[in-house]
Design an enzyme around this catalytic site. Structure first.
Site, PDB file in Angstrom:
ATOM      1  N   TRP A 123      15.202  44.061  52.075  1.00 12.37           N
ATOM      2  CA  TRP A 123      14.089  43.627  51.242  1.00 12.37           C
ATOM      3  C   TRP A 123      12.912  43.271  52.131  1.00 12.37           C
ATOM      4  O   TRP A 123      13.073  42.927  53.302  1.00 12.37           O
ATOM      5  CB  TRP A 123      14.493  42.421  50.390  1.00 12.37           C
ATOM      6  CG  TRP A 123      14.988  41.265  51.195  1.00 12.37           C
ATOM      7  CD1 TRP A 123      14.252  40.279  51.787  1.00 12.37           C
ATOM      8  CD2 TRP A 123      16.363  40.966  51.526  1.00 12.37           C
ATOM      9  NE1 TRP A 123      15.068  39.385  52.435  1.00 12.37           N
ATOM     10  CE2 TRP A 123      16.370  39.789  52.303  1.00 12.37           C
ATOM     11  CE3 TRP A 123      17.584  41.578  51.224  1.00 12.37           C
ATOM     12  CZ2 TRP A 123      17.538  39.205  52.786  1.00 12.37           C
ATOM     13  CZ3 TRP A 123      18.740  41.007  51.721  1.00 12.37           C
ATOM     14  CH2 TRP A 123      18.722  39.833  52.475  1.00 12.37           C
ATOM     15  N   SER A 177      22.446  39.520  46.612  1.00 12.38           N
ATOM     16  CA  SER A 177      23.671  40.202  47.020  1.00 12.38           C
ATOM     17  C   SER A 177      24.846  39.273  46.773  1.00 12.38           C
ATOM     18  O   SER A 177      24.836  38.113  47.202  1.00 12.38           O
ATOM     19  CB  SER A 177      23.607  40.572  48.504  1.00 12.38           C
ATOM     20  OG  SER A 177      22.569  41.490  48.755  1.00 12.38           O
ATOM     21  N   ASP A 183      20.905  47.461  52.694  1.00 15.75           N
ATOM     22  CA  ASP A 183      20.521  46.632  51.555  1.00 15.75           C
ATOM     23  C   ASP A 183      19.453  45.685  52.093  1.00 15.75           C
ATOM     24  O   ASP A 183      19.761  44.621  52.628  1.00 15.75           O
ATOM     25  CB  ASP A 183      21.730  45.863  51.030  1.00 15.75           C
ATOM     26  CG  ASP A 183      21.410  45.031  49.790  1.00 15.75           C
ATOM     27  OD1 ASP A 183      20.254  45.066  49.335  1.00 15.75           O
ATOM     28  OD2 ASP A 183      22.315  44.339  49.288  1.00 15.75           O
ATOM     29  N   CYS A 212      21.892  44.507  56.358  1.00 20.37           N
ATOM     30  CA  CYS A 212      21.366  43.751  55.218  1.00 20.37           C
ATOM     31  C   CYS A 212      20.392  42.700  55.737  1.00 20.37           C
ATOM     32  O   CYS A 212      20.712  41.965  56.688  1.00 20.37           O
ATOM     33  CB  CYS A 212      22.497  43.073  54.444  1.00 20.37           C
ATOM     34  SG  CYS A 212      21.931  42.155  52.979  1.00 20.37           S
TER      35      CYS A 212
END
Length: 537
Positions: free
Chosen positions: A536, A319, A534, A489
């Site tokens: 992961w 990012s 966002d 995030c």
């Protein structure tokens, strides 16, 4: 990289909404296998929809749809499904099964020992024309060699490392917005490359090509060829990835010791014992291809087959932690150095972060790395007066640093900027509170409302989720009353799930809704792009 049978059954999807079956005719569904990840909300939704839609159109289901979970072992999911699927197909069509699957090489080896490596390979990476000529537009196939202008440490102690890196993209014509990703092509560690070559008894600088035996395929090579084994293992192949079971199945054929062969075959099987052994010996122990060949000493595969089996080295995405309004010709990224000890006592290092850590900015000529920009839907609202809430513990702060820079820039231009609330967490204020001075300056300027949680600064651990639970009035005021935007995030498995559940509870309580209605409210926010993640795994 998937095994050959896996690739054979991964088909392009057609627009089944516009697909019609002729009257009095039916289509046999002989295979639907989905590729998904249980971490995400819409797990295998496309596969489920295609399977259902084909049934609605009158198709006959030969066998149940398979669901692959990449958060666990998608290769194992496929093999388990396939081994049950084939007997059902044979039974349905009256076909006699052929028995044991035969392992076949997909690529044919062509070595050119008389060709000198320097005739085909120059520069840091063997994307010859794009890397030497450097002509825009720059993208995944044509990355830009960006100079690193700044590479500094953000952590102040604690034994871990977090890097702040600034890439110079001036002259590239690449553009970015806050929230986009910088994609970086790393290279593998030289020691591991040489060790793998040694374990395979390879002449590393031999020029070779792998040529697809399927002449109808548009993919003639698994990576740019001709090349050398050293170049392929350095630039093109994931040598530190945890090998899937199909790789073990093929490696077993190169064991001279029967016990070693049976050991690898068992781990590649779908038996409960084999799965348990694979989980413990491969996954839990974090063994890569080098470790396997070190520990299974009679296994001596040819280097070209290893190059065929290993997956392609993928770009790493970060990012962007800057705003183009403030830094139009520089891209900032924030990356934690990945380094850990495995149960076998080995030290595993992250491919990209180790690569970046070694790119020290010294001397007149800055180091360069191949990068491109990947656009994202992670965006600030078009109207700066709309309030926003951001949740970004650790390096999850990265895109929000860009958001805050942008809000400050707009405020300095005289525009009205809504409330900007950031929930940030780390272990210790004194060690890993990254960008502390910057954030405190934004607080002093009045553009930022900062909420912090330091999990190890007190006896009872406190996380950003705890802060959110305490701030239900503020959160509902921004999201429910003023129609603000919410961003998250970071870790998808735990933190993001916890935060989403807390939001549902807050919406339900403060909005006087049932839990079901609160879930729908949050889904509507997603549709309106007022809730963005966002994350992961």
């Amino acid at each position: 990289m998937m095994n050959r049978s896996f690739r054979r059954y991964c088909h392009f999807l057609v627009n089944v909404d516009n697909f019609c079956l002729p009257r009095n005719r039916s289509l046999t569904i002989d295979k639907v296998f989905g590729l998904g990840n249980k971490t995400y909300e819409h797990y295998n939704k496309v596969a489920i929809y295609v399977d259902k839609r084909l049934e609605e159109l009158g198709a006959n289901r030969v066998f149940e749809a398979g669901m692959g979970d990449d958060d666990a072992n998608i290769e194992d999911d496929f093999i388990t499904w396939k081994d049950r699927f084939w007997p059902a197909v044979c039974d349905h069509f009256g076909i006699e099964g052929s028995g044991e699957e035969v392992l076949m090489r997909q690529y044919r080896l062509l070595e050119q020992p008389d060709v000198q490596p320097d005739r085909i390979y120059k520069g840091e990476i063997a994307r010859l024309h794009s890397m030497q000529n450097q002509r825009p537009p720059f993208d995944a196939k044509n990355p830009f060699l960006a100079p690193i202008r700044v590479n500094k440490e953000l952590h102040k102690g604690g034994g871990r490392s977090c890097m702040h890196i600034e890439l110079d993209i001036e002259g590239s014509k690449m553009r970015y917005d806050a929230g986009d990703h910088a994609a970086l092509y790393p290279i593998n560690d030289t020691y591991l490359v040489n060790k793998l070559g040694e374990l395979c008894n390879a002449e590393m600088d031999t020029v070779f090509s792998l040529i697809n035996t399927d002449t109808d395929s548009s993919k003639k090579h698994p990576f740019p060829c001709p090349t050398t084994y050293r170049t392929a293992l350095t630039h093109y192949l994931e040598i530190t990835a945890i090998p899937r079971t199909h790789i073990l199945k093929e490696l077993a054929e190169y064991c001279s010791d029967d016990k070693d062969k049976e050991f690898l075959r068992e781990m590649a099987s779908i038996t409960p014992e084999g799965k348990k052994k694979y989980q413990k010996w491969i996954q839990d122990a974090c063994r890569n291809i080098v470790h396997i060949l070190e520990d299974v000493k009679s296994c001596k595969p040819p280097i070209d087959h290893v190059c065929e089996l290993l997956p392609r080295l993928q770009p790493r995405y970060y990012s962007i932690s800057s705003s183009a309004k403030l830094h139009p010709t520089n891209v900032h990224i924030t990356a934690v150095l990945v380094q850990y000890e495995t149960p076998t006592g080995r030290i595993n290092n992250g491919v990209a972060t180790t690569y970046l850590k070694n790119k020290t900015v010294e001397g007149e000529e800055p180091p360069r790395v191949p990068v491109f920009i990947r656009k994202s839907q992670f965006r600030l609202p078009n109207k700066p007066e709309i309030p926003v809430i951001m949740v970004g513990p650790g390096t999850g702060l990265a895109p929000f640093r860009g958001f805050i820079q942008e809000r400050q820039f707009l405020r300095d231009e005289g525009k009205t900027v809504g409330d900007t609330v950031l929930y940030f967490g780390c272990r210790k204020r004194s060690q890993d509170f990254i960008y502390q001075e910057e954030l405190e300056k934004y607080v002093q300027s009045g553009v930022l409302n900062l909420k912090t949680a330091f999990s190890r600064d007190q006896a009872e651990k406190e996380y950003v989720s705890h802060l959110l639970e305490k701030d239900e009035d503020l959160i509902w005021d921004i999201l429910g009353e003023r129609k603000g935007h919410f961003y998250i995030c970071g870790d998808a498995k735990n933190m993001a799930v916890d935060v989403r559940n807390i939001l549902v509870r807050i919406i339900s309580k403060k909005g006087n809704m049932s839990e079901t209605d609160a879930q729908q409210y949050l889904k509507k926010m997603e549709t309106q792009k007022r809730y963005s993640a966002d994350v992961w795994s």
